[in-house]
Design a protein around this motif. Structure first.
Motif, PDB file in Angstrom:
ATOM      1  N   THR A  58       0.698  -1.205  -0.154  1.00  0.00           N
ATOM      2  CA  THR A  58       0.285   0.598   0.077  1.00  0.00           C
ATOM      3  C   THR A  58       0.771   1.220   0.160  1.00  0.00           C
ATOM      4  O   THR A  58       0.388   3.023   0.339  1.00  0.00           O
ATOM      5  N   THR A  59       2.223   0.983  -0.230  1.00  0.00           N
ATOM      6  CA  THR A  59       2.902   2.049  -0.610  1.00  0.00           C
ATOM      7  C   THR A  59       3.453   2.582  -1.371  1.00  0.00           C
ATOM      8  O   THR A  59       3.697   3.173  -2.536  1.00  0.00           O
ATOM      9  N   ILE A  60       4.673   1.299  -1.752  1.00  0.00           N
ATOM     10  CA  ILE A  60       5.710   0.951  -2.535  1.00  0.00           C
ATOM     11  C   ILE A  60       5.308   1.215  -3.847  1.00  0.00           C
ATOM     12  O   ILE A  60       4.903   0.898  -5.108  1.00  0.00           O
ATOM     13  N   GLY A  61       3.520   0.354  -3.538  1.00  0.00           N
ATOM     14  CA  GLY A  61       2.935  -0.996  -4.691  1.00  0.00           C
ATOM     15  C   GLY A  61       1.984  -0.145  -5.060  1.00  0.00           C
ATOM     16  O   GLY A  61       1.939  -0.567  -5.915  1.00  0.00           O
ATOM     17  N   ILE A  62       1.195   0.377  -4.650  1.00  0.00           N
ATOM     18  CA  ILE A  62       0.261   1.563  -5.066  1.00  0.00           C
ATOM     19  C   ILE A  62       1.097   2.446  -5.824  1.00  0.00           C
ATOM     20  O   ILE A  62       0.334   2.766  -6.938  1.00  0.00           O
ATOM     21  N   CYS A  63       2.108   3.025  -5.299  1.00  0.00           N
ATOM     22  CA  CYS A  63       2.388   3.986  -6.541  1.00  0.00           C
ATOM     23  C   CYS A  63       3.332   2.737  -7.335  1.00  0.00           C
ATOM     24  O   CYS A  63       2.931   4.170  -8.769  1.00  0.00           O
ATOM     25  N   ASP A  64       3.855   2.499  -7.943  1.00  0.00           N
ATOM     26  CA  ASP A  64       3.889   1.425  -8.749  1.00  0.00           C
ATOM     27  C   ASP A  64       2.836   1.415 -10.200  1.00  0.00           C
ATOM     28  O   ASP A  64       2.565   1.201 -10.897  1.00  0.00           O
ATOM     29  N   THR A  65       1.223   0.644  -9.002  1.00  0.00           N
ATOM     30  CA  THR A  65       0.389   0.638  -9.749  1.00  0.00           C
ATOM     31  C   THR A  65      -0.248   2.056 -10.783  1.00  0.00           C
ATOM     32  O   THR A  65      -0.728   2.038 -11.575  1.00  0.00           O
ATOM     33  N   VAL A  66       0.368   2.698  -9.478  1.00  0.00           N
ATOM     34  CA  VAL A  66       0.028   4.036 -10.608  1.00  0.00           C
ATOM     35  C   VAL A  66      -0.106   4.497 -11.367  1.00  0.00           C
ATOM     36  O   VAL A  66      -0.411   5.185 -12.284  1.00  0.00           O
ATOM     37  N   TYR A  67       1.857   4.505 -11.398  1.00  0.00           N
ATOM     38  CA  TYR A  67       2.724   4.838 -12.257  1.00  0.00           C
ATOM     39  C   TYR A  67       1.723   4.194 -13.621  1.00  0.00           C
ATOM     40  O   TYR A  67       2.180   4.796 -14.410  1.00  0.00           O
ATOM     41  N   ALA A 291       9.077   3.496  -8.578  1.00  0.00           N
ATOM     42  CA  ALA A 291       8.482   4.689  -8.525  1.00  0.00           C
ATOM     43  C   ALA A 291       8.938   5.471  -7.363  1.00  0.00           C
ATOM     44  O   ALA A 291       9.816   6.472  -7.333  1.00  0.00           O
ATOM     45  N   LEU A 292       8.516   4.886  -5.723  1.00  0.00           N
ATOM     46  CA  LEU A 292       8.762   5.591  -4.980  1.00  0.00           C
ATOM     47  C   LEU A 292      10.090   6.060  -4.522  1.00  0.00           C
ATOM     48  O   LEU A 292      10.038   6.466  -3.881  1.00  0.00           O
ATOM     49  N   MET A 293      10.895   4.876  -4.733  1.00  0.00           N
ATOM     50  CA  MET A 293      12.265   4.606  -3.742  1.00  0.00           C
ATOM     51  C   MET A 293      13.573   5.304  -4.821  1.00  0.00           C
ATOM     52  O   MET A 293      13.636   6.406  -4.208  1.00  0.00           O
ATOM     53  N   TYR A 294      12.747   5.826  -6.007  1.00  0.00           N
ATOM     54  CA  TYR A 294      13.343   6.807  -7.464  1.00  0.00           C
ATOM     55  C   TYR A 294      12.934   8.174  -6.724  1.00  0.00           C
ATOM     56  O   TYR A 294      14.029   8.551  -6.779  1.00  0.00           O
ATOM     57  N   ILE A 295      11.982   7.958  -6.501  1.00  0.00           N
ATOM     58  CA  ILE A 295      11.351  10.022  -5.979  1.00  0.00           C
ATOM     59  C   ILE A 295      11.960  10.042  -4.757  1.00  0.00           C
ATOM     60  O   ILE A 295      12.608  11.000  -4.695  1.00  0.00           O
ATOM     61  N   ALA A 296      11.952   9.073  -3.671  1.00  0.00           N
ATOM     62  CA  ALA A 296      13.098   8.543  -2.407  1.00  0.00           C
ATOM     63  C   ALA A 296      14.730   9.805  -2.282  1.00  0.00           C
ATOM     64  O   ALA A 296      15.021  10.055  -2.065  1.00  0.00           O
ATOM     65  N   GLY A 297      15.349   9.316  -3.887  1.00  0.00           N
ATOM     66  CA  GLY A 297      16.813   9.120  -4.308  1.00  0.00           C
ATOM     67  C   GLY A 297      16.709  10.975  -4.549  1.00  0.00           C
ATOM     68  O   GLY A 297      17.705  11.052  -5.199  1.00  0.00           O
ATOM     69  N   VAL A 298      16.141  11.030  -5.380  1.00  0.00           N
ATOM     70  CA  VAL A 298      15.290  12.632  -5.845  1.00  0.00           C
ATOM     71  C   VAL A 298      15.271  13.435  -5.316  1.00  0.00           C
ATOM     72  O   VAL A 298      15.794  14.598  -5.296  1.00  0.00           O
ATOM     73  N   LEU A 299      14.510  13.112  -3.931  1.00  0.00           N
ATOM     74  CA  LEU A 299      14.807  14.302  -3.515  1.00  0.00           C
ATOM     75  C   LEU A 299      15.992  14.848  -2.339  1.00  0.00           C
ATOM     76  O   LEU A 299      16.606  14.600  -1.719  1.00  0.00           O
ATOM     77  N   PRO A 300      15.112  15.881  -1.820  1.00  0.00           N
ATOM     78  CA  PRO A 300      16.624  16.644  -0.756  1.00  0.00           C
ATOM     79  C   PRO A 300      16.296  15.733   0.827  1.00  0.00           C
ATOM     80  O   PRO A 300      15.306  15.134   0.794  1.00  0.00           O
TER      81      PRO A 300
END
Length: 465
Positions: A58-67, A291-300
């Protein structure tokens, strides 16, 4: 290797170990260990409910599904929220009133020993895959945070989770869930706010693509997920376990209702994060990353570090609940013992099996969860609901009721794993695509017939007297 992350991770896990050691002193009985003494109030139950349902899927999986499919990815959690609210309205109080310790124990009380055993076997076997799926997600997260794949670090972190669960039992799980959910909600809200209010970019595309159905998510998907996903939140073993730890019936009903409402809010936050990624990150940029891990890598760093620990908290809060519940079910409902020592040994064994499966890399969290739910949802949800509602009334005919569980589960397994084989047999595609729903319908009909049969037998016996 990110030593700052490792130090923070060590402190994070140490806190949970200390909590479990402190709780260990208060464990005197099986009830203390398996259902946290049945003394938890509304706040504790609501928080542990939310922490339990907000996991890797419901975090990593949902973001991938939404993407992948767009805004309709919200339905997974939305149906979960609806399931919790329906549980509050229809069965939370009734379930808590039975004084059951586990969901199979509830089946024994309402149906009999045969029902207890078959449901216990389904849960224990299926939930090993669920636990492994959570650990697979944790392994990916640790590899991302440290910048490299480190099997030994993953094993050590997994072992600590198993150890603090093993030591403190359900009481420790409830306490750590409170802390973990606070981290989850703060980190995801912070991330969402930063993406939309600070970073901006193509946020306009998000607003113009809010849709509940599209070519990637049709009415058939909607109907299937309502029953399959909503059913697990309505009457799943981990969700229902929070009823068993509640102080009383009113606490169980109130907590499920509040958690359901809260889950709607969280579903919107995590879906909006997924939508931002969908319209601001290209597939080439994302590559093989989550998707969610990728965005964590580019955020401050001040956003990414809390987000990483929020994701870790989501994974661990679901993992420890699954482990303690599956282990309690194995000891209580299969072995027929009320042994704290037995549960602790089982926690270690199930945890070790899940670690081995996770290290082998067999499947991701969504596929493993789907596989587990494919058996549980069509086979158990409706028959158990019928048994609960019929309890202390006409009851059910145990043999026919068990056949309802078997038929529903077989249809679910067939639809999930053998669709290609059935296609070769020239079965209509409509039937192949809806085998899970057909299984649920058949399990409902058979369980209702079992009530009718029981009622007729009861009337015949009364007439003879």
């Amino acid at each position: 290797m990110n030593y700052v992350f490792l130090i923070a991770l060590g402190i994070y896990l140490l806190i949970f170990l200390i909590i479990s050691l402190l709780d260990m002193k208060g464990i005197k009985t099986f009830t203390d260990y398996a259902v946290a003494g049945r003394v938890q109030g509304s706040f504790a139950v609501t928080m542990t409910l939310l922490a339990t349902v907000v996991g890797a899927s419901t975090t990593i999986g949902i973001c991938d599904t939404v993407y992948s499919i767009g805004f309709p990815g919200i339905w997974w959690l939305a149906f979960g929220a609806i399931g919790l609210i329906l549980q509050s309205v229809f069965i939370s109080g009734k379930v808590r009133a039975t004084e059951a310790d586990t969901l199979p124990d509830l089946a024994k009380i309402t149906v009999g020993r045969g029902a207890e055993l078959i449901i216990a076997l389904i849960i224990v076997i299926s939930w090993i895959g669920v636990i492994a799926g959570q650990l697979v997600a944790m392994n990916s997260l640790i590899s991302f945070a440290t910048g490299r794949s480190d099997t030994w670090l993953f094993v050590i972190v997994s072992a600590v989770v198993i150890i603090y669960t093993l030591i403190g039992g359900q009481s420790s799980v409830v306490k750590t869930d409170k802390l973990q959910f606070i981290i989850i909600i703060v980190s995801t809200v912070l991330c969402c706010a930063y993406l939309y209010l600070v970073k901006g970019d193509a946020t306009g595309n998000v607003a113009t693509n809010i849709e509940l159905l599209n070519d990637n998510y049709t009415t058939r998907n909607l109907l299937t997920q309502f029953f399959v996903i909503g059913g697990v939140y309505f009457l799943g073993p981990d969700i229902i376990s929070r009823n068993f730890i509640s102080r009383d019936e009113n606490t169980a009903k109130k907590s499920a209702l509040i958690a359901g409402i809260g889950l709607f809010g969280f579903s919107l936050v995590i879906t909006l994060i997924g939508m931002w990624i969908r319209y601001n990150v290209t597939p080439d940029q994302l590559a093989d990353s989550k998707a969610l891990m990728y965005i964590a890598g580019v955020l401050p760093k001040y956003i990414s570090i809390p987000l990483i620990f929020g994701l870790l908290s989501a994974i661990l809060s679901s993992t420890d609940t699954c482990i303690i519940n599956a282990s309690s079910i194995f000891v209580k409902d299969i072995m027929k013992r009320e042994s704290v020592r037995g549960i602790r040994i089982t926690v270690a064994v199930i945890g070790a099996i899940a670690i081995v499966l996770a290290v082998s890399g067999r499947g991701d969290i969504m596929s493993l969860l789907t596989g587990a739910y494919s058996v549980y949802t069509p086979g158990v949800i409706f028959p158990l609901l019928v048994a609960i509602l019929s309890y202390r009334k006409n009851g059910v005919r145990p043999a026919l009721w068990i056949s309802a569980v078997i038929v529903g589960g077989l249809f679910g397994i067939t639809g999930t794993y053998f669709g290609n084989l059935l296609a070769k047999l020239a079965l209509p595609q409509m039937i192949i695509d809806n085998l899970t729903l057909i299984g649920m319908l058949l399990s409902l009909l058979l369980s209702l017939i079992s009530v009718k049969w029981s009622s007729q037998n009861k009337m015949s016996s009364e007439e003879e007297q």
